[in-house]
Enzyme design. Sequence first.
Site, PDB file in Angstrom:
ATOM      1  N   HIS A   1      -4.897  -8.955   2.996  1.00 58.30           N
ATOM      2  CA  HIS A   1      -4.376  -9.192   4.665  1.00 58.30           C
ATOM      3  C   HIS A   1      -4.260  -9.798   5.308  1.00 58.30           C
ATOM      4  O   HIS A   1      -4.205 -10.311   6.200  1.00 58.30           O
ATOM      5  CB  HIS A   1      -3.005  -7.680   4.655  1.00 58.30           C
ATOM      6  CG  HIS A   1      -4.005  -6.749   4.591  1.00 58.30           C
ATOM      7  ND1 HIS A   1      -3.138  -5.584   5.837  1.00 58.30           N
ATOM      8  CD2 HIS A   1      -5.274  -6.353   4.247  1.00 58.30           C
ATOM      9  CE1 HIS A   1      -4.543  -4.496   5.310  1.00 58.30           C
ATOM     10  NE2 HIS A   1      -5.125  -5.218   4.914  1.00 58.30           N
ATOM     11  N   ARG A   2      -5.868  -9.261   6.613  1.00 56.98           N
ATOM     12  CA  ARG A   2      -6.071  -9.113   7.692  1.00 56.98           C
ATOM     13  C   ARG A   2      -6.556 -10.947   7.667  1.00 56.98           C
ATOM     14  O   ARG A   2      -6.479 -11.075   8.979  1.00 56.98           O
ATOM     15  CB  ARG A   2      -7.301  -7.776   8.019  1.00 56.98           C
ATOM     16  CG  ARG A   2      -5.996  -6.948   8.287  1.00 56.98           C
ATOM     17  CD  ARG A   2      -6.535  -5.789   9.168  1.00 56.98           C
ATOM     18  NE  ARG A   2      -6.236  -4.475   8.856  1.00 56.98           N
ATOM     19  CZ  ARG A   2      -5.064  -4.275   9.685  1.00 56.98           C
ATOM     20  NH1 ARG A   2      -4.364  -5.048  10.135  1.00 56.98           N
ATOM     21  NH2 ARG A   2      -4.190  -3.266   8.994  1.00 56.98           N
TER      22      ARG A   2
ATOM     23  N   ASP B   1       0.365  -1.802  -0.289  1.00 55.27           N
ATOM     24  CA  ASP B   1      -0.297   0.646   0.260  1.00 55.27           C
ATOM     25  C   ASP B   1       1.025   1.232  -0.502  1.00 55.27           C
ATOM     26  O   ASP B   1       0.324   2.139  -0.720  1.00 55.27           O
ATOM     27  CB  ASP B   1      -0.769  -0.416   1.204  1.00 55.27           C
ATOM     28  CG  ASP B   1      -1.740  -1.516   0.441  1.00 55.27           C
ATOM     29  OD1 ASP B   1      -2.789  -1.477  -0.108  1.00 55.27           O
ATOM     30  OD2 ASP B   1      -2.828  -0.920   1.787  1.00 55.27           O
TER      31      ASP B   1
ATOM     32  N   LYS C   1       0.729  -6.479   1.799  1.00 55.71           N
ATOM     33  CA  LYS C   1      -0.706  -4.556   1.438  1.00 55.71           C
ATOM     34  C   LYS C   1       0.044  -4.465   2.899  1.00 55.71           C
ATOM     35  O   LYS C   1       0.451  -2.990   2.999  1.00 55.71           O
ATOM     36  CB  LYS C   1      -1.416  -5.540   1.829  1.00 55.71           C
ATOM     37  CG  LYS C   1      -2.699  -4.150   1.854  1.00 55.71           C
ATOM     38  CD  LYS C   1      -4.210  -4.945   2.190  1.00 55.71           C
ATOM     39  CE  LYS C   1      -4.660  -3.194   1.510  1.00 55.71           C
ATOM     40  NZ  LYS C   1      -4.639  -2.345   0.439  1.00 55.71           N
TER      41      LYS C   1
ATOM     42  N   GLU D   1     -11.199  -4.856   1.667  1.00 58.23           N
ATOM     43  CA  GLU D   1     -10.675  -5.418   0.980  1.00 58.23           C
ATOM     44  C   GLU D   1     -11.240  -6.476   0.704  1.00 58.23           C
ATOM     45  O   GLU D   1     -10.988  -6.931  -0.941  1.00 58.23           O
ATOM     46  CB  GLU D   1      -9.375  -6.015   1.543  1.00 58.23           C
ATOM     47  CG  GLU D   1      -8.099  -4.990   1.306  1.00 58.23           C
ATOM     48  CD  GLU D   1      -7.949  -4.133   2.842  1.00 58.23           C
ATOM     49  OE1 GLU D   1      -7.531  -3.660   2.989  1.00 58.23           O
ATOM     50  OE2 GLU D   1      -9.016  -4.050   3.196  1.00 58.23           O
TER      51      GLU D   1
ATOM     52  N   ASP E   1     -11.089  -2.938  12.203  1.00 57.92           N
ATOM     53  CA  ASP E   1      -9.664  -3.601  12.022  1.00 57.92           C
ATOM     54  C   ASP E   1      -9.390  -4.778  12.968  1.00 57.92           C
ATOM     55  O   ASP E   1      -9.003  -6.065  12.644  1.00 57.92           O
ATOM     56  CB  ASP E   1      -8.839  -2.925  10.936  1.00 57.92           C
ATOM     57  CG  ASP E   1      -9.087  -2.286   9.739  1.00 57.92           C
ATOM     58  OD1 ASP E   1     -10.089  -2.009   8.792  1.00 57.92           O
ATOM     59  OD2 ASP E   1      -7.879  -1.300   9.260  1.00 57.92           O
TER      60      ASP E   1
ATOM     61  N   ASN F   1      -5.172  -2.333  -3.654  1.00 65.30           N
ATOM     62  CA  ASN F   1      -6.420  -2.167  -3.507  1.00 65.30           C
ATOM     63  C   ASN F   1      -6.377  -1.515  -2.164  1.00 65.30           C
ATOM     64  O   ASN F   1      -6.666  -1.594  -1.266  1.00 65.30           O
ATOM     65  CB  ASN F   1      -6.878  -3.797  -3.243  1.00 65.30           C
ATOM     66  CG  ASN F   1      -8.686  -3.521  -2.557  1.00 65.30           C
ATOM     67  OD1 ASN F   1      -9.134  -2.648  -2.571  1.00 65.30           O
ATOM     68  ND2 ASN F   1      -8.758  -5.285  -2.376  1.00 65.30           N
TER      69      ASN F   1
END
Length: 433
Positions: free
Chosen positions: A391-392, A49, A417, A346, A318, A92
């Site tokens: 990614h998470r 990112d 990311k 995402e 998040d 993204n």
Amino acid sequence: MEQLHLPAATSAKGEVTLPGSKSISNRTLLLAALADGETRVDHLLKSDDTDVMLAALNKLGVDVPSVGPNAYVVKGCGGAFPAAHAELFLGNAGTAFRPLTAALALQRGDRRYALDGVPRMRERPIGDLVDGLVPLGARISYAGQTGYPPLVVEGFVDQGNETIRVRGDVSSQFLSALLMALPLLGRAVTVEVVGELISKPYVDITLNLIARFGVEIKRDGWQRFRIPAAARYRAPGQISVEGDASSASYFLAAGAITGGPVTVHGVGAQSIQGDVKFADALAAMGAEIKMDANSITASRDIGTRLRAIDADFNHIPDAAMTIAMLALFADGTTRIRNIASWRVKETDRIAAMATELRKVGATVEEGADYIAVTPPQQLLPNAVIDTYDDHRMAMCFSLVALGGVPVTINDPKCVGKTFPDYFDVFGGITERA
């Protein structure tokens, strides 16, 4: 498809120095680019990112030389990007796409910018931001589906409106983008938020950083924000990026699950990130938390069990994903409420989390803005977890291994990311069964 097989683990303990915050890194880069003067940015996150933002600034004519590991000097352009025409691919990265859209929309003269991203970015709404900018005199058109990227942005023609409105209940990034861009107007303007503003701590990060660059925005609660006349960004000289509080959640959770202790360095009591409140949720679930100015430690008496909670996580969406993973190790049903923003991240994170949690044996109930997770008697071994280029999702499901079962993560490199070496760091604090 590349896969990563994580072996069953029995414990997690140790210390982790966090990478820089994604939210702070990309905001800082843009504000420094728009400022008068040069800003040295230290401890910048190195990730997909931030690479996207650095590449975009380069195409816009902003000089950002690297001056050391994770250190850059941003040579500000005083509010006017040198490049009048550019095609920007922003992957993204919402923290790049939304603020850059707003900043480019207020560039005057003969300008034309095209902004696009990966297929998922074309599914992430941006209409509310565009609707806030157009009454000011922004000229933005949709190159595809109305309300979504890709966009074409042309030169700004000020219409003189003193008040604009933006919805606050889809993504706080729309408001943050406006607040970062509006000082470029050079006159007073007020932003009114329509509906309840979600993810308020992220707007707090934005306001804090804007102030670091010399502009004080006054707010009336969370409904009205006033940008002063003659505002102009000034380089602070040097700024150091905090560690990523969202990334801290996985390691703190590991300490809570296994007993720990696990200490993260880079965030703490002095953090400007709302996600440090994750530590409060851990404490509510039965973890022991110690917080210093720049570190947090999580542990648990192994003679006790984690407790399920029922809570509103609108303020830390998040980090709330990690709470869903902790639910696998807690007594009872954990309910995570007011997280509709998960749907436009995402990936659709509510649907994705529900699907993958069921693979490890959890009972899951999902709604438009909530998820409820009841753990199984025993985690199912050898689950193969899809990560949805998110990614998470990948980082969250690494925690399954701490239940003493092996787990396979599909497309593990999606962590690039925000945390490219996450699995190496995670492996460094865990002990195999």
